[in-house]
Design a protein around this motif. Structure first.
Motif, PDB file in Angstrom:
ATOM      1  N   LEU A 285       0.802  -1.221   0.000  1.00 54.00           N
ATOM      2  CA  LEU A 285       0.000   0.000   0.000  1.00 54.00           C
ATOM      3  C   LEU A 285       0.839   1.276   0.000  1.00 54.00           C
ATOM      4  O   LEU A 285       0.509   2.234  -0.712  1.00 54.00           O
ATOM      5  CB  LEU A 285      -0.965  -0.013   1.185  1.00 54.00           C
ATOM      6  N   PRO A 286       1.939   1.375   0.747  1.00 51.54           N
ATOM      7  CA  PRO A 286       2.737   2.608   0.675  1.00 51.54           C
ATOM      8  C   PRO A 286       3.287   2.876  -0.733  1.00 51.54           C
ATOM      9  O   PRO A 286       3.298   4.025  -1.186  1.00 51.54           O
ATOM     10  CB  PRO A 286       3.866   2.349   1.682  1.00 51.54           C
ATOM     11  N   TRP A 291       2.569   5.839  -6.230  1.00 47.36           N
ATOM     12  CA  TRP A 291       2.237   5.868  -7.655  1.00 47.36           C
ATOM     13  C   TRP A 291       0.977   6.698  -7.898  1.00 47.36           C
ATOM     14  O   TRP A 291       0.924   7.483  -8.846  1.00 47.36           O
ATOM     15  CB  TRP A 291       2.016   4.444  -8.163  1.00 47.36           C
ATOM     16  N   ALA A 292      -0.033   6.529  -7.060  1.00 47.80           N
ATOM     17  CA  ALA A 292      -1.280   7.288  -7.221  1.00 47.80           C
ATOM     18  C   ALA A 292      -1.037   8.779  -7.043  1.00 47.80           C
ATOM     19  O   ALA A 292      -1.639   9.613  -7.729  1.00 47.80           O
ATOM     20  CB  ALA A 292      -2.330   6.789  -6.236  1.00 47.80           C
ATOM     21  N   LEU A 300      -6.480  13.355 -15.170  1.00 46.94           N
ATOM     22  CA  LEU A 300      -6.611  11.909 -15.356  1.00 46.94           C
ATOM     23  C   LEU A 300      -7.631  11.343 -14.369  1.00 46.94           C
ATOM     24  O   LEU A 300      -8.461  10.499 -14.729  1.00 46.94           O
ATOM     25  CB  LEU A 300      -5.243  11.251 -15.169  1.00 46.94           C
ATOM     26  N   PHE A 301      -7.589  11.811 -13.132  1.00 49.03           N
ATOM     27  CA  PHE A 301      -8.490  11.305 -12.085  1.00 49.03           C
ATOM     28  C   PHE A 301      -9.944  11.428 -12.525  1.00 49.03           C
ATOM     29  O   PHE A 301     -10.754  10.525 -12.294  1.00 49.03           O
ATOM     30  CB  PHE A 301      -8.240  12.078 -10.792  1.00 49.03           C
ATOM     31  N   VAL A 312      -8.781   5.318  -5.617  1.00 53.14           N
ATOM     32  CA  VAL A 312      -7.602   6.176  -5.714  1.00 53.14           C
ATOM     33  C   VAL A 312      -7.668   7.294  -4.680  1.00 53.14           C
ATOM     34  O   VAL A 312      -6.646   7.661  -4.078  1.00 53.14           O
ATOM     35  CB  VAL A 312      -7.467   6.728  -7.144  1.00 53.14           C
ATOM     36  N   HIS A 313      -8.866   7.854  -4.448  1.00 53.26           N
ATOM     37  CA  HIS A 313      -8.996   8.910  -3.431  1.00 53.26           C
ATOM     38  C   HIS A 313      -8.611   8.376  -2.054  1.00 53.26           C
ATOM     39  O   HIS A 313      -7.836   9.017  -1.318  1.00 53.26           O
ATOM     40  CB  HIS A 313     -10.433   9.437  -3.407  1.00 53.26           C
TER      41      HIS A 313
END
Length: 673
Positions: A285-286, A291-292, A300-301, A312-313
């Motif tokens: 997760l880190p 990357w996110a 893009l979001f 992603v949020h």
């Protein structure tokens, strides 16, 4: 063990690299498909790398190599994944092009010849050949809808397929020293292909022939649902690094990163419940969060689906507990309802407007993702300057009410002007009550569409604005249309105001096939209108042009209509036209024997000529949308004619030139000269 130093000789056109590890019995078919290519074995080198096989692969390679000097066999110890043998093959390759052939796939007989010809003719660095799967393995389809001579990652769906089964120009590979990562357990081919795409001068697509056949072998290793993140994380990291290295911030990077955010990052998130939770929280997760944060721009979001935006949020804000909750309940939550409010539609996820969850409404907005069913059924002239467009449209899942409507929207591509054209509903009854403008007709009057004024010259793209329950969805129109609909037959010169005429050319855009109108001024004093231009079906090298006089009737006294070919050096050749019997509207055909024209560039027009009547009045012969080139033999040598434009905005111009004899000789001798 490496093969002996290759003997001197012509450089092969293609190096076919085949990594093999315990690949029997499929290996035999793979190598045979390479050896039997129509391009000729003398123009190939086949490099097979046996990575420590124990199933008879080594013996089969030796057997095939004994009868095929073009097959070079390399032995190496196992290890390093598929990337290591491919790199060994690249280090040995001498061909102008490289093709990576898996031991469990095979080539169509004419595949390499077609792909090499495409690269040669268009100067492209990567060629995608259509993929097929007789065993049901998934293959990309969107990128192979039609041939593409020169495109890139923005103008095509090429970036959706990152497997290595393509033709690569070796100078590109060596210029950027592209190699496969050897420490990735799976998906090691994707960073290599991504780097090649992003550095290629252009990309070509061969879509009219099954070039590469995939099988089921290896499917499990490439299925994200069955492959752990431990095996995939290194390749995903390299993909993000590659995309960031070879793109600048902006639309191109967002286009590339969108593929990696949606498929790779979100795919990794969905796989988290199958991982050890401690490792997921401390290791995966880190890095996924970095990357996110680093690669998912706000622009893009907004293009992601609602479930992807929500994940992603939560990832970017470090809310790992909520993220894992959302992922685990994804299947149940996908079927939840929708809220229509103030022209927007929201997904009723449990986190939607939950004060404790504190997630912005934007993460649940599905308005721009609502599917619109639309279909173009026809386009034809129903009056002097009125083009009638017929079609069907509805917002899926929303019932239109009495005040909702569909409109045709015209947008000028350069000036950005936007005009709305009302439609007439042809079918207003819908199951369950209400009205739905499903079938409609819209009349575009070229002479008055712009608030009583003619449409300005230029390209007008056609959209549909479909409304239901106060929700508006605007989409491009035309890419779904009746099979066999030939929009080119609607090309016409029309009245566009007092004393003015305009040439209107409806066409389908490339590569997406949407409807657009190209409007240009008609040639001043044009004596006629061209309705068709095509090659004669049996008289090779002869162009047939059909049309009608303007105004309808007979040519003026003392003047005759001629099909005219004019060379760039000033030479002019006229050819007679033949009128239809009685020709009440002045319908005619004419033949131009292109095979008899001298080499060079020729412009084709229709001219009304006569003696003592002033200069000739000329009309252009617009090039048909699908007029191909043609070939013939003149005095024992092959020549060809090729149109230099592909839309109706200019006069047809033909280039006549000899077929390259060196290329023909090279084809016969099987090497480069």
């Amino acid at each position: 063990m490496l093969p002996r130093t290759p003997r001197p000789g012509p450089r092969p056109r293609v190096s076919v690299i085949v990594p093999a590890h315990n690949a029997m019995p499929a290996l035999t078919r793979a190598l045979t498909s390479a050896m039997e290519q129509t391009i000729g074995i003398a123009r190939l080198e086949i490099i097979a790398i046996d990575a420590g096989s124990t199933d008879g692969t080594a013996a089969e390679l030796d057997r095939l190599a004994a009868d095929c000097p073009a097959l070079k066999v390399v032995r190496q110890e196992p290890g390093g994944g598929p990337g290591r043998p491919r790199n060994t093959g690249l280090d040995l390759a001498r061909g102008e092009y490289v093709f990576f052939l898996d031991a469990d796939g095979h080539l169509g007989p004419d595949a390499l010849r077609r792909m090499v010809a495409m690269a040669d003719q268009n100067g492209t660095d990567v060629v995608l050949g259509k993929m097929a799967s007789p065993t049901g393995r998934g293959v990309p389809r969107a990128v192979f809808r039609h041939n593409q001579l020169r495109t890139d990652v923005l103008g095509s769906h090429a970036y959706s397929t990152l497997g290595p089964w393509k033709l690569f120009r070796r100078s590109l590979i060596e210029r950027f020293h592209l190699r496969f990562p050897e420490d990735c357990r799976t998906d090691e081919d994707q960073p290599f292909t991504a780097a090649a795409y992003l550095n290629a001068s252009a990309i070509s697509v061969v879509a009219d022939y099954d070039c590469y056949h995939l099988t089921r072998r290896g499917t499990t290793a490439r299925n994200p649902a069955r492959t752990g993140l431990t095996d995939r994380i290194d390749a995903i990291r390299l993909l993000f690094q590659t995309a960031a290295r070879y793109t600048q911030p902006g639309p191109r990077r967002d286009h590339v990163m969108r593929r990696h955010i949606r498929r790779d990052l979100c795919g990794a998130l969905r796989a988290l419940p199958r991982e050890d939770e401690t490792e997921a929280r401390t290791r995966f997760l880190p890095e996924l969060r970095r990357w996110a944060t680093d690669h998912c721009s706000d622009t893009l979001f907004r293009t992601l689906t609602a479930p992807e935006r929500l994940m992603v949020h939560l990832l970017r804000t470090g809310r790992f507990d909520d993220l894992l909750t959302v992922i685990r309940a994804a299947k149940e939550d996908a079927g939840r309802g929708r809220l229509v409010e103030k022209g927007r539609v929201y997904w009723l996820h449990p986190f939607f407007r939950d004060p404790a969850a504190d997630v912005p409404d934007d993460c649940f907005d599905v308005t721009d993702r609502l599917p619109v069913r639309h279909h173009l059924t026809g386009a034809a002239w129903c009056g002097g300057s009125t083009l009638r467009v017929r079609g069907r449209a509805e917002v899926k899942g929303l019932d239109a009410g009495p005040e909702d409507r569909t409109e045709l929207v015209l947008r000028h591509r350069d000036a950005k002007d936007e005009l709305c054209v009302p439609v007439t509903a042809l079918d207003e009854e819908a199951a369950g009550g209400g009205t739905v403008n499903r079938d409609f007709a819209a009349d575009i009057d070229i002479a008055t569409a712009d608030d009583g004024a003619p449409l300005r010259p230029g390209v007008w793209d056609v959209f549909l604005d479909v409304r239901a329950q106060g929700v508006s969805r605007t989409i491009r129109f035309g890419n779904r249309h009746d099979e066999g609909l030939d929009i080119g037959t609607a090309r016409r010169v029309v009245a566009a105001g007092p004393g003015q005429r305009a040439r209107v050319t409806p066409y389908f855009t490339t590569p997406y096939g949407n409807l657009s109108l190209d409007i240009g001024p008609a040639p001043r004093g044009a004596p006629c209108e061209v309705t068709e231009a095509l090659w004669h079906p049996s008289d090779k090298g002869t162009l047939v042009v059909a049309g009608r006089l303007l105004p309808p009737g007979t040519p003026p006294r003392n003047r005759v209509l001629r099909l005219r070919a004019e060379h760039t050096d000033g030479r002019v050749l006229d050819h007679p036209v033949r009128y239809a019997a009685g020709h009440p509207a002045g319908a005619f055909t004419a033949r131009l024997p292109v095979r008899d024209l001298a080499r060079g560039r020729w412009t084709v027009t229709l001219a009304l000529v006569g003696h003592g009547e002033g200069p000739p009045r000329a009309a252009p012969v617009p090039p048909p949308a699908r007029l191909p080139g043609t070939r013939w033999v003149r005095r024992g040598r092959p020549d060809y004619a090729k149109p230099l434009t592909d839309r109706g905005e200019t006069t047809l111009e033909l280039r006549i030139a000899p077929v390259r004899l060196l290329a023909a000789v090279r084809n016969r001798l099987g090497g480069r000269i």
